[in-house]
Write a protein that holds these residues in place. Sequence first.
Motif, mmCIF file in Angstrom:
data_model
loop_
_atom_site.group_PDB
_atom_site.id
_atom_site.type_symbol
_atom_site.label_atom_id
_atom_site.label_comp_id
_atom_site.label_asym_id
_atom_site.label_seq_id
_atom_site.Cartn_x
_atom_site.Cartn_y
_atom_site.Cartn_z
ATOM 1 N N GLN A 96 79.426 -6.285 39.741
ATOM 2 C CA GLN A 96 78.573 -5.614 40.704
ATOM 3 C C GLN A 96 78.653 -6.325 42.052
ATOM 4 O O GLN A 96 78.760 -7.551 42.106
ATOM 5 C CB GLN A 96 77.108 -5.633 40.257
ATOM 6 N N PHE A 97 78.587 -5.546 43.135
ATOM 7 C CA PHE A 97 78.364 -6.144 44.452
ATOM 8 C C PHE A 97 76.889 -6.513 44.607
ATOM 9 O O PHE A 97 76.538 -7.514 45.215
ATOM 10 C CB PHE A 97 78.765 -5.171 45.565
ATOM 11 N N SER A 98 76.020 -5.678 44.046
ATOM 12 C CA SER A 98 74.579 -5.889 44.082
ATOM 13 C C SER A 98 73.978 -5.118 42.918
ATOM 14 O O SER A 98 74.695 -4.477 42.141
ATOM 15 C CB SER A 98 73.997 -5.386 45.407
ATOM 16 N N GLU A 99 72.666 -5.151 42.773
ATOM 17 C CA GLU A 99 72.018 -4.412 41.688
ATOM 18 C C GLU A 99 72.216 -2.914 41.834
ATOM 19 O O GLU A 99 72.171 -2.178 40.853
ATOM 20 C CB GLU A 99 70.523 -4.737 41.656
ATOM 21 N N GLU A 100 72.447 -2.445 43.068
ATOM 22 C CA GLU A 100 72.588 -1.013 43.312
ATOM 23 C C GLU A 100 74.034 -0.550 43.388
ATOM 24 O O GLU A 100 74.304 0.646 43.272
ATOM 25 C CB GLU A 100 71.887 -0.626 44.629
#
Length: 237
Positions: A96-100
């Motif tokens: 993931q780059f981020s949680e989103e």
Amino acid sequence: MDFLKATFVIPFALYLIPSLTGYNITYRKYDIRNIICDTLKDTDIILSYDHSVILKYSLDNKGHDFRPSFYCKYKVLARESNMGIIAIVQKMRFRQFSEEICIDYLKLKIDGLPTCGNILFGKTVNKDGNISSTYENYIRNKYWTQGTHIQEDHTLETEMSLNNHRPQINDTLEMEVAYTGFRRCYEGSSSEWFDCGHNVCIKSTLINDGIVNCPFGDCRDEGNCEYARRQAENETK
């Protein structure tokens, strides 16, 4: 669906990988990259009440300068006309780059939201290794978790993508998803059927085997999620 294509593809796939099915004939296990997507294009996977399907993928980087790049979509088809399909991510480690924002992802339903990160039995695993109890999706006053999908009709199309973003040293990418046929419990109950709750019944042969088949986040068919986790870990030793 092209009937001739389906009847040719599935027996051929089963013939290719007898060693992957192990001794448990309740589950048909396939390598998603080498069997489902690379060897046989546009594969339709036939699902029955008595035989669930498990698709697996893994890539251990081990420090090599390697950029994964992989895209696949496939259909899971219910053999019986009154059968629905449950899809549950048994385990996942996707970047993931981020949680989103996902780097790699699995869409259990091709027009649904992408799933990535650290998932166990359809549920998010936090940094401490604990399984989250959060429900991310809501439908018809019923809940299911991020790595779970319930398809009411007999066809479910799934999409998987690995980005060519270079993994970090010793990154391990892995995914295992189980597809299970279900029927509505009001259609008749007996000792042959197990009630997952919310009027969803699966075959009793699928309980207490280390694979979570019930879709509502409590791992009911395995007792509970921590018990299922211990059993699954014992299976891999």
